[in-house]
Design an enzyme around this catalytic site. Structure first.
Site, PDB file in Angstrom:
ATOM      1  N   THR A   9     -46.837  31.243 -55.621  1.00 12.90           N
ATOM      2  CA  THR A   9     -45.741  32.193 -55.592  1.00 12.90           C
ATOM      3  C   THR A   9     -46.440  33.433 -55.023  1.00 12.90           C
ATOM      4  O   THR A   9     -47.739  33.811 -55.185  1.00 12.90           O
ATOM      5  CB  THR A   9     -45.193  32.467 -56.978  1.00 12.90           C
ATOM      6  OG1 THR A   9     -46.109  32.898 -57.869  1.00 12.90           O
ATOM      7  CG2 THR A   9     -44.515  31.087 -57.327  1.00 12.90           C
ATOM      8  N   GLY A  13     -48.473  38.065 -50.247  1.00 18.92           N
ATOM      9  CA  GLY A  13     -49.430  39.227 -50.452  1.00 18.92           C
ATOM     10  C   GLY A  13     -50.825  39.060 -50.179  1.00 18.92           C
ATOM     11  O   GLY A  13     -51.341  38.103 -50.111  1.00 18.92           O
ATOM     12  N   GLY A  14     -51.579  40.187 -50.632  1.00 16.46           N
ATOM     13  CA  GLY A  14     -53.004  39.903 -50.118  1.00 16.46           C
ATOM     14  C   GLY A  14     -53.709  39.178 -50.910  1.00 16.46           C
ATOM     15  O   GLY A  14     -54.393  38.032 -50.460  1.00 16.46           O
ATOM     16  N   TYR A 149     -45.196  47.693 -66.492  1.00 18.02           N
ATOM     17  CA  TYR A 149     -46.024  46.639 -65.772  1.00 18.02           C
ATOM     18  C   TYR A 149     -47.002  46.128 -66.716  1.00 18.02           C
ATOM     19  O   TYR A 149     -47.173  45.238 -66.680  1.00 18.02           O
ATOM     20  CB  TYR A 149     -46.720  47.473 -64.761  1.00 18.02           C
ATOM     21  CG  TYR A 149     -47.602  46.510 -63.857  1.00 18.02           C
ATOM     22  CD1 TYR A 149     -47.123  45.441 -62.997  1.00 18.02           C
ATOM     23  CD2 TYR A 149     -48.841  46.805 -63.842  1.00 18.02           C
ATOM     24  CE1 TYR A 149     -47.784  44.378 -62.253  1.00 18.02           C
ATOM     25  CE2 TYR A 149     -50.058  45.623 -63.090  1.00 18.02           C
ATOM     26  CZ  TYR A 149     -49.377  44.776 -62.220  1.00 18.02           C
ATOM     27  OH  TYR A 149     -50.001  43.930 -61.549  1.00 18.02           O
TER      28      TYR A 149
END
Length: 241
Positions: A9, A13-14, A149
């Site tokens: 998933t 992204g990086g 977060y």
């Protein structure tokens, strides 16, 4: 032996890209999940084209309530799950909009939980199946201005530890990789002076690169980690260790 599929998933992204390239080297065929960044997935598919593996991109918004269903319905044979989707949110707790809280909890906690629940029957028929979640150093230590977060990443760590106990006798290992400061878009908002202060606080004196996180993920999926489950492996240069 037939093809061994891994789901990643957040593959656009990086860190997701680095994991995909590493697992391709390990001869996994790949389900490549993304949400908005179709351009990055197209580029990744091009980079992966030299490998003799099957590549299946799947678009789904895991920040939405039923996004995990769209993803799980397009997955069949499965040997490994890499839960890597996520984003950070910076700000005071008193400034948090309720919609942001809902979206962050959905993306980092609820969707990974429900997605894993849906995919477990497909994992149990594989040998040496494993789940690895990419969490964060803030899920272990907490961070001012990143309370939300930190909270959801801490939830991921608890999920890993509990799920590992539940699945051990099924032959499925469950671990986490907890990155520190890694050179991705999450660091692009920092000034050079701020980055230098971070580097000065890290015992190894530098930030990490996505490939170092990918190596840790690949290790935990491999037979070399056959007696490792329920662990959160820090990839942080000694930061907050």
């Amino acid at each position: 032996m037939g093809k061994r599929f891994a789901l990643i998933t957040g593959a656009s992204g990086g860190i997701g890209r680095a994991i995909a390239l590493k697992l391709a080297q390990e001869k996994y065929s790949l389900y490549l999940h993304y949400n908005r960044n179709e351009k990055a997935i197209d580029q990744l598919l091009s980079e992966l084209s030299p490998f003799d593996i099957e590549l299946i991109p799947i678009q789904a918004d895991l920040g939405e309530k039923d996004g995990y269903k769209k993803l799980s319905e397009n997955i069949f044979s499965l040997a490994a799950i890499v839960l890597n989707s996520g984003n950070s949110y910076y700000g005071l707790i008193t400034d948090m909009d309720e919609a942001i809280v809902d979206q962050m909890v959905q993306l980092h906690v609820t969707s990974p939980f429900l997605l894993t629940k849906e995919l477990l029957p497909k994992l149990k028929f594989q040998e040496n199946s494993a789940i690895v979640a990419v969490t964060s150093i803030w899920g272990e230590t907490g961070a001012s201005f990143e309370v939300l977060y930190s909270m959801v990443k801490g939830g991921q760590n608890a999920f890993i530890k509990a799920l590992s106990k539940e699945l051990s006798l099924s032959g499925i290992r469950v671990n986490g990789v907890s990155p520190g400061a890694i050179s991705t878009v999450m660091l692009e908002s920092f000034s050079e002076d701020e980055l230098e202060l971070i580097k000065a606080d890290i015992p190894m004196g530098r930030v990490g690169v996505p490939e170092e996180v990918a190596d840790a993920v690949a290790y935990l999926l491999s037979d070399k980690a056959s007696y490792i489950t329920g662990q959160i492996l820090g990839v942080n240069g000694g930061w907050y260790s």
